[in-house]
Design an enzyme around this catalytic site. Structure first.
Site, short mmCIF file in Angstrom:
data_model
loop_
_atom_site.label_atom_id
_atom_site.label_comp_id
_atom_site.label_asym_id
_atom_site.label_seq_id
_atom_site.Cartn_x
_atom_site.Cartn_y
_atom_site.Cartn_z
N HIS A 1 -6.85 4.07 6.76
CA HIS A 1 -5.97 5.17 6.33
C HIS A 1 -6.23 6.31 7.32
O HIS A 1 -7.23 6.31 8.04
CB HIS A 1 -6.29 5.56 4.88
CG HIS A 1 -5.73 4.56 3.90
ND1 HIS A 1 -4.57 4.77 3.21
CD2 HIS A 1 -6.16 3.32 3.56
CE1 HIS A 1 -4.30 3.70 2.46
NE2 HIS A 1 -5.26 2.80 2.65
N ASN B 1 -1.64 5.04 5.42
CA ASN B 1 -2.23 4.19 6.45
C ASN B 1 -1.78 4.69 7.81
O ASN B 1 -0.79 5.41 7.93
CB ASN B 1 -1.73 2.74 6.30
CG ASN B 1 -2.24 2.10 5.04
OD1 ASN B 1 -1.69 2.29 3.97
ND2 ASN B 1 -3.30 1.34 5.16
N ASP C 1 0.85 -1.20 0.00
CA ASP C 1 0.00 0.00 0.00
C ASP C 1 0.88 1.25 0.00
O ASP C 1 0.58 2.25 -0.65
CB ASP C 1 -0.89 -0.02 1.25
CG ASP C 1 -2.15 0.82 1.11
OD1 ASP C 1 -2.08 1.86 0.45
OD2 ASP C 1 -3.19 0.45 1.68
N CYS D 1 -3.94 5.14 -2.24
CA CYS D 1 -4.30 4.43 -3.47
C CYS D 1 -4.42 5.45 -4.60
O CYS D 1 -5.12 6.45 -4.45
CB CYS D 1 -5.62 3.69 -3.26
SG CYS D 1 -6.22 2.90 -4.77
P1 HMG Z 1 -8.11 -3.90 -17.23
O1 HMG Z 1 -7.75 -2.47 -17.27
O2 HMG Z 1 -9.56 -4.24 -17.16
O3 HMG Z 1 -7.55 -4.52 -18.51
O4 HMG Z 1 -7.34 -4.54 -16.01
P2 HMG Z 1 -7.18 -6.02 -18.97
O5 HMG Z 1 -7.67 -7.05 -18.03
O6 HMG Z 1 -7.64 -6.10 -20.36
O7 HMG Z 1 -5.59 -5.93 -18.93
C1 HMG Z 1 -4.91 -4.79 -19.38
C2 HMG Z 1 -3.42 -5.09 -19.38
O8 HMG Z 1 -3.01 -5.46 -18.08
C3 HMG Z 1 -3.06 -6.27 -20.29
O9 HMG Z 1 -1.74 -6.02 -20.78
C4 HMG Z 1 -3.01 -7.44 -19.35
O10 HMG Z 1 -2.17 -8.48 -19.76
C5 HMG Z 1 -2.46 -6.78 -18.10
P3 HMG Z 1 -1.51 -5.51 -22.28
O11 HMG Z 1 -2.04 -6.60 -23.14
O12 HMG Z 1 -2.29 -4.25 -22.42
O13 HMG Z 1 -0.02 -5.32 -22.33
N1 HMG Z 1 -2.88 -7.48 -16.88
C6 HMG Z 1 -2.02 -7.87 -15.94
N2 HMG Z 1 -0.69 -7.76 -15.82
C7 HMG Z 1 -0.12 -8.29 -14.70
N3 HMG Z 1 -0.83 -8.91 -13.75
C8 HMG Z 1 -2.16 -9.03 -13.84
C9 HMG Z 1 -2.81 -8.51 -14.98
N4 HMG Z 1 -4.09 -8.48 -15.36
C10 HMG Z 1 -4.12 -7.84 -16.53
N5 HMG Z 1 -2.84 -9.63 -12.86
C11 HMG Z 1 -7.01 -5.09 -13.72
C12 HMG Z 1 -7.98 -5.06 -14.87
C13 HMG Z 1 -7.79 -5.54 -12.50
C14 HMG Z 1 -5.90 -6.06 -14.03
C15 HMG Z 1 -6.41 -3.66 -13.50
O14 HMG Z 1 -7.43 -2.72 -13.40
C16 HMG Z 1 -5.52 -3.60 -12.27
O15 HMG Z 1 -4.44 -4.14 -12.27
N6 HMG Z 1 -5.98 -2.90 -11.19
C17 HMG Z 1 -5.23 -2.88 -9.94
C18 HMG Z 1 -5.41 -1.57 -9.26
C19 HMG Z 1 -4.68 -1.55 -7.94
O16 HMG Z 1 -3.75 -2.31 -7.71
N7 HMG Z 1 -5.09 -0.64 -7.02
C20 HMG Z 1 -4.48 -0.49 -5.75
C21 HMG Z 1 -4.75 -1.61 -4.82
S1 HMG Z 1 -6.33 -1.51 -4.02
C22 HMG Z 1 -6.03 -0.51 -2.63
O17 HMG Z 1 -5.00 0.11 -2.54
C23 HMG Z 1 -7.04 -0.49 -1.53
C24 HMG Z 1 -6.61 -1.33 -0.31
O18 HMG Z 1 -5.40 -0.84 0.24
C25 HMG Z 1 -7.69 -1.31 0.77
C26 HMG Z 1 -8.17 0.09 1.15
O19 HMG Z 1 -7.34 0.99 1.37
O20 HMG Z 1 -9.39 0.23 1.24
C27 HMG Z 1 -6.40 -2.80 -0.70
MG MG Z 2 -5.22 0.88 1.52
#
Ligand code: HMG
Ligand code: MG
Length: 297
Positions: free
Chosen positions: A209, A249, A16, A240
């Site tokens: 957070h 956090n 995070d 985030c």
């Molecule tokens: P998408 O935009 O819908 O697109 O991704 P996709 O599924 O068509 O994939 C797009 C590209 O990403 C493709 O590559 C895929 O291969 C690649 P390209 O062909 O364009 O070169 N891809 C991946 N690469 C590596 N690992 C993977 C993966 N999946 C697809 N697993 C997706 C959907 C969910 C993957 C994207 O939106 C994403 O990665 N989101 C993550 C966002 C994130 O990490 N946010 C922060 C964490 S959450 C948080 O912080 C909150 C928390 O702390 C709790 C709180 O505070 O409340 C947990």
């Molecule tokens: Mg968080």
């Protein structure tokens, strides 16, 4: 209810924390940071996210990082997984606990993982089944459980409904995230009251957070409800990129200081935690977000 004797802290700084830094952190620095954290007595360290590198370039080195980790057998090194692609990579490199993540807000879910809440639950169903088959533990995050940067107030019942679905899908732990750090103690307690009617309280974790400076008060309030798992981030790193305005956090050092004062066991050495925070702050050229570190150094 009296306060718990012992609690588990989940250190989310390497994930995070570093996902939100504009400065890119080399893998070698991350490895040294996790090594410092591994010497503190922490039981769980969230190391990275197996997510799209376009979405979170800061954690694009997830695979190399996890493979190179010098692991301590007493520590769980967990990682975030957004879909089956992420799960397959995480499993390949030996991750033993994953965290899937959805939210109680449609807008946030759309911005963060590009699908609806219902689609996310459907996608996670197969990820959780695959994880269970491989004996990999699963934590389920519900972001925006106490407020959303796009939609504002979130009704506790919405969170309860999603928590029940994640639990039914097989999550071992449900983590309620105050993603934008907005909740006050009474709101946190109301949410916990509602969720613990459906999920056993030993399986509920809270992730605060600290944007409005309420996190320690919220932890103290929910300790009184028997919650025993809390997330924190050394030096108050965190945020985030899809939650505009949210800050870090709650600082791990400040949580440990409070719990020590309350006589609650964490198994964590505060001095070593301060050292880990100072290590990463030095690299990031930032001032500590821990009030305890500021007071003691
Ligand atoms: P998408 O935009 O819908 O697109 O991704 P996709 O599924 O068509 O994939 C797009 C590209 O990403 C493709 O590559 C895929 O291969 C690649 P390209 O062909 O364009 O070169 N891809 C991946 N690469 C590596 N690992 C993977 C993966 N999946 C697809 N697993 C997706 C959907 C969910 C993957 C994207 O939106 C994403 O990665 N989101 C993550 C966002 C994130 O990490 N946010 C922060 C964490 S959450 C948080 O912080 C909150 C928390 O702390 C709790 C709180 O505070 O409340 C947990
Ligand atoms: Mg968080």
């Amino acid at each position: 209810m009296s306060l718990p004797e012992k609690i588990k802290l989940v250190e989310v700084g390497p994930r995070d924390g570093l996902q939100n830094e504009s400065r890119s952190v080399p893998t070698a620095i991350k490895l040294e940071f996790i090594k410092c954290l591994s010497q503190t007595g922490l039981q769980v360290i969230e190391t990275t996210s197996f997510v799209s590198k376009k979405k979170i370039p800061q954690l694009a080195d997830h695979k190399e990082l996890f493979q190179a980790l010098d692991k301590n057998n007493n520590i769980t090194y967990s990682a975030l997984v957004p879909n089956m692609q992420g799960f397959i990579t995480a499993k390949q490199v030996g991750v033993t606990e994953i965290a899937i993540f959805t939210a109680a807000s449609e807008s946030f879910t759309g911005h963060n993982i590009n699908c609806s809440i219902a689609q996310s639950l459907q996608n996670y169903g197969s990820v959780i089944s695959a994880a269970k088959a491989a004996h990999i533990r699963v934590r389920g995050y519900i972001s925006c459980s106490l407020g959303c940067p796009y939609e504002g107030h979130i009704a506790p019942q919405k969170v309860v409904d999603i928590a029940e679905k994640l639990w039914a899908l097989g999550c071992d732990e449900i983590c309620l995230g105050d993603t934008i750090g907005i909740a006050t103690a009474n709101e946190a307690q109301l949410l916990v009251d509602a969720v613990k009617k459906k999920i056993p309280r030993e399986h509920i974790a809270l992730h605060f957070h600290d944007t409005y400076g309420q996190a320690l008060a919220n932890i103290y309030a929910t300790l009184q409800q028997g919650i025993t798992i809390f997330d924190c981030s050394v030096s108050g790193l965190g945020g985030c990129p899809y939650a505009p305005g949210a800050t870090g956090n709650v600082a791990s050092e400040d949580v440990v200081y409070m719990l020590n004062g309350l006589g609650i066991e964490t198994g964590i050495d505060l001095d070593k935690l301060i050292v880990a925070g100072q290590y990463i702050d030095k690299f990031l050229q930032r001032n500590t977000g821990s009030k305890v570190t500021r007071a003691l150094r």
